[in-house]
Design a protein around this motif. Sequence first.
Motif, mmCIF file in Angstrom:
data_model
loop_
_atom_site.group_PDB
_atom_site.id
_atom_site.type_symbol
_atom_site.label_atom_id
_atom_site.label_comp_id
_atom_site.label_asym_id
_atom_site.label_seq_id
_atom_site.Cartn_x
_atom_site.Cartn_y
_atom_site.Cartn_z
ATOM 1 N N ARG A 8 19.747 58.821 56.488
ATOM 2 C CA ARG A 8 20.215 59.107 55.216
ATOM 3 C C ARG A 8 19.106 58.460 54.266
ATOM 4 O O ARG A 8 19.244 58.846 52.949
ATOM 5 N N LYS A 9 18.213 57.753 54.767
ATOM 6 C CA LYS A 9 17.066 57.601 53.855
ATOM 7 C C LYS A 9 17.607 56.349 52.747
ATOM 8 O O LYS A 9 17.193 56.734 51.553
ATOM 9 N N ILE A 10 18.326 55.403 53.125
ATOM 10 C CA ILE A 10 18.715 54.659 52.198
ATOM 11 C C ILE A 10 17.637 53.367 51.927
ATOM 12 O O ILE A 10 16.462 53.666 52.449
ATOM 13 N N GLU A 23 14.594 48.063 51.985
ATOM 14 C CA GLU A 23 15.102 46.474 52.081
ATOM 15 C C GLU A 23 16.182 46.723 52.591
ATOM 16 O O GLU A 23 16.544 45.699 53.364
ATOM 17 N N ARG A 24 17.386 47.443 52.560
ATOM 18 C CA ARG A 24 18.508 47.379 53.212
ATOM 19 C C ARG A 24 18.443 47.768 54.443
ATOM 20 O O ARG A 24 19.115 47.192 55.426
ATOM 21 N N LEU A 25 17.721 48.695 55.001
ATOM 22 C CA LEU A 25 17.361 49.147 56.320
ATOM 23 C C LEU A 25 16.856 47.786 57.027
ATOM 24 O O LEU A 25 16.973 47.715 58.267
ATOM 25 N N ARG A 26 15.726 47.275 56.294
ATOM 26 C CA ARG A 26 15.241 46.268 57.052
ATOM 27 C C ARG A 26 16.401 45.056 57.411
ATOM 28 O O ARG A 26 16.159 44.361 58.278
ATOM 29 N N ASP A 27 17.139 44.890 56.458
ATOM 30 C CA ASP A 27 18.231 43.759 56.638
ATOM 31 C C ASP A 27 18.912 44.338 57.982
ATOM 32 O O ASP A 27 19.253 43.375 58.462
ATOM 33 N N LEU A 28 19.397 45.549 57.963
ATOM 34 C CA LEU A 28 20.125 45.990 59.049
ATOM 35 C C LEU A 28 19.398 45.883 60.294
ATOM 36 O O LEU A 28 20.111 45.599 61.474
ATOM 37 N N LEU A 80 11.517 49.348 68.648
ATOM 38 C CA LEU A 80 10.811 50.594 68.581
ATOM 39 C C LEU A 80 11.431 51.353 67.158
ATOM 40 O O LEU A 80 10.493 51.779 66.576
ATOM 41 N N MET A 81 12.802 51.548 67.056
ATOM 42 C CA MET A 81 13.101 52.242 65.665
ATOM 43 C C MET A 81 12.659 51.360 64.629
ATOM 44 O O MET A 81 12.329 52.061 63.653
ATOM 45 N N TYR A 82 12.568 50.008 64.840
ATOM 46 C CA TYR A 82 12.502 49.479 63.495
ATOM 47 C C TYR A 82 10.859 49.597 63.200
ATOM 48 O O TYR A 82 10.345 49.633 61.976
ATOM 49 N N GLY A 83 10.040 49.545 64.040
ATOM 50 C CA GLY A 83 8.781 49.700 64.035
ATOM 51 C C GLY A 83 8.342 51.118 63.524
ATOM 52 O O GLY A 83 7.359 51.147 62.692
ATOM 53 N N ASN A 84 8.944 51.878 63.970
ATOM 54 C CA ASN A 84 8.821 53.385 63.448
ATOM 55 C C ASN A 84 9.191 53.707 62.064
ATOM 56 O O ASN A 84 8.579 54.125 61.202
ATOM 57 N N LEU A 85 10.281 52.868 61.829
ATOM 58 C CA LEU A 85 10.606 52.779 60.451
ATOM 59 C C LEU A 85 9.436 52.420 59.426
ATOM 60 O O LEU A 85 9.018 52.789 58.289
ATOM 61 N N GLU A 86 8.820 51.067 59.780
ATOM 62 C CA GLU A 86 7.769 50.473 58.858
ATOM 63 C C GLU A 86 6.672 51.463 58.783
ATOM 64 O O GLU A 86 6.085 51.519 57.986
ATOM 65 N N ARG A 142 8.118 54.460 56.555
ATOM 66 C CA ARG A 142 8.400 54.169 55.075
ATOM 67 C C ARG A 142 7.881 52.822 54.385
ATOM 68 O O ARG A 142 8.029 52.261 53.401
ATOM 69 N N GLY A 143 7.252 52.041 55.414
ATOM 70 C CA GLY A 143 6.814 50.740 55.097
ATOM 71 C C GLY A 143 5.177 50.505 55.188
ATOM 72 O O GLY A 143 4.441 51.318 54.734
ATOM 73 N N LEU A 144 4.822 49.344 55.855
ATOM 74 C CA LEU A 144 3.616 48.990 55.633
ATOM 75 C C LEU A 144 3.089 48.882 57.326
ATOM 76 O O LEU A 144 3.919 48.444 58.152
#
Length: 820
Positions: A580-582, A585-590, A608-614, A617-619
């Motif tokens: 959903r591309k929310i 910061e909200r995704l990081r909290d989740l 792995l999902m968390y790292g892929n997100l960063e 979309r992150g750093l």
Amino acid sequence: MAATEVGKQQAQPDLYLVSNEDSVYEQDILRDPTRVKPWLEYIDFKTRHGSLIERAFVMERACMTLPRSYKLWKLYLTFRVKHISKLNPATHAAEFRKVNALFEKSLILLHKMPVIWEMYLKFLMKQPLVTLTRRTFDRALRALPITQHNRIWSLYLPFANAASGETAVKIWRRYMQVHPEDAEDLIELLILRGAYTEAAKRYIDILNDTRFTSKHGKGHYELWSEMVEMLVEHAPDIDTSYENGVDVEAIIRSGIIRFSDQRGKLWVGLATYWIRRGSFERARDVFEEGITTVMTVRDFTLIFDAYAEFEESIIGALMDAATTRAGKGVENEEADLELDIRMMRFENLMDRRPFLLNDVLLRQNPNNVLEWEKRVALWGDKKAEVVQTYTDAIATINPKRAVGPFHQLWANYAKFYERGGDLRNARIIMEKAVKVPFKSVAELADMWIEWAEMELRNENFDDAVRVMAKAIQAPKRSNVDYFDETLSPQQRVHKSWKLWSFYVDLVESVSTLDEVKKVYERIFELRIATPQTVVNYANLLEEHKYYEESFKVFERGLDLFSYPVAFELWNLYLTKAVDRKIGIERLRDLFEQAVEDCPPKFAKTIYLMYGNLEEERGLARHAMRIYERATRAVADEDRADMFNFYITKSASNFGLPSTRPIYERAITALPDNEAKEMCLKFADMEKRLGEIDRARAIYGHASQFCDPRTNADFWSKWEQFEVQHGNEDTFKEMLRIKRSVQAKFNTDVNFIASQALARSLQKPEGSPGADTTDAMAALEKQSSTLHGFVASSTGPQGTTQREEVVASNPDAIDIDNLDD
């Protein structure tokens, strides 16, 4: 000398038989005629020197002089019996009568001597004098005390068996008064004589005597079976009169009650009894009673087959008679009518067989639902009988003891009316069915669902919803425990997930989204939601583009369920949230919430999902930090893979030098086997960077947990490394380390034991005594003479390293002899 001469000489004068040689014995007798000893000496003398007449004369005189002497009489009687033992008793009856008279004369005073009686009786049994012998046996029994009777009976019974007839029976009856334990022999005699009624009475006597023990080792049932077989086999000869007869039917029926495992055989026996007595109708009644009361299929089959054979035999006899009449041109309408009736009866019997067999199974267990269903199927299209069967089944079956799906019986009953177009009666049956106290909540829930499906089949959608709404009615706050067996199924059915699942699907298909949401909310209120409920509810909201509410459903589900169920919910929730591309910061909290209490077993996927997100979309540094956390959080079996992934990502994002601290921590954290592989990769990376000394140091560090005998690949790679990048000193250092490591492992007790076991189980082929150390020494020798070895300080072209060393330093160590 003939026996007649002995008798004649007894009447002649005594002087004729007394010689001068006998004078000594005669004088002894005259001096004391009451003593037995002089007579015995006289008899002994005559036995050795006298004739038969003289011996008889002396014995006769002795017995007359001393008539109470048992010894003298026994000698004399034995002598006379032996004298005529070879004569025919019928031809020489007179001689036998003389000896009989002597026995009678001896018994006048010696009637208490059993031996004399035995001699007399044995002598009589050789003569054709049955009456005299029988009476003499009776006299012996009267004369002797009862303690001596067994000696007489041992002769009397064989005589009775030989005499046979009524005489034998009477003798055995007398014998039974003192020896009832031999009743089986009397029964056998009675059966041989054809006295079946009396034999049956004797059987009854011994069966009623609890102290009776068969001398042939037969049990109570075996004796009873023998009696029944005799009664059935000789049915026409059994007296069944009220006063003196035997009630055969009562006897067999008592056995049917008592011996439940033999009922089929006994019913057939009773029917056979009446058949042999010519009472065919009573036999038929017995067969009918048998097939309608037995409890096992085996007994039923036995009786039914005998019944069918009986009917076939009667029909066959009637058909033979009809054929005979037809041949003679004689007509008999009554006989033809009887044949037709018999044929109809037989056909009816064969048609009834499936129903009768079903009755047997229902008598075994009246709560067997499947057998009731089979009975319904047997009636086919006969509606009245089908309805009656359903009614009987419902009235008979105890819901708590039902074997099989009892609710299905009710459902099929309602479907019967439904197929006939009578929906009103079908609903009445369903209303009664949902009030039945089933043994489980699941059955009651299935019953409600069957009712709703019936309404759906008839396109009564509103009625189906109404039925299900009635089924799930419950207090606003229900504290009922679904598994509380003390409560009835009706009190607990509102917490049946199966019922609610069907209701949700039904409402979703016929009602609005708001109604469906109310149902889902009610499920959450009752706390009966399952992970599938959470997923279905969230997917429903997502389909209608209520994304935030969908996420809230996932969060409610995560509050309800713990791991491992929560892992699947987090997996779906995080995937949908990322898609959903929310906000980041909200995704990081989740993700932080997800990994907070996540067990190591499930941590790898989420990290792995968390790292892929960063990464996306992150750093990148945030992603590296997450991967670094993952190496600590994952399970031991996933840690090596996580380090490899972390190293790969770090190298791709920040270059190979950035992986050094990761390699170092991995080598520290991983077990020896995985640390070895990590060291090899670390050394290979340093070699690619040109850091030869660092790579050599890494090899040295890894060598401490790599035994040369079990990790030959590691030492092979190090040798290749030294060949390519080292010199003589570094190669010798590698060999020194190799020997020290091997020595270290050789002192390890556990390792020595395991190696000894391995050598005992597996020896090299062709060299059973080969030693591992010798093989390693040969390998080192081969390594030390590798062609093309070039030190860091290059020598002349075309010369080997060994030649260069010899030329430049005569005192250099000979590598080939390092192990000598």
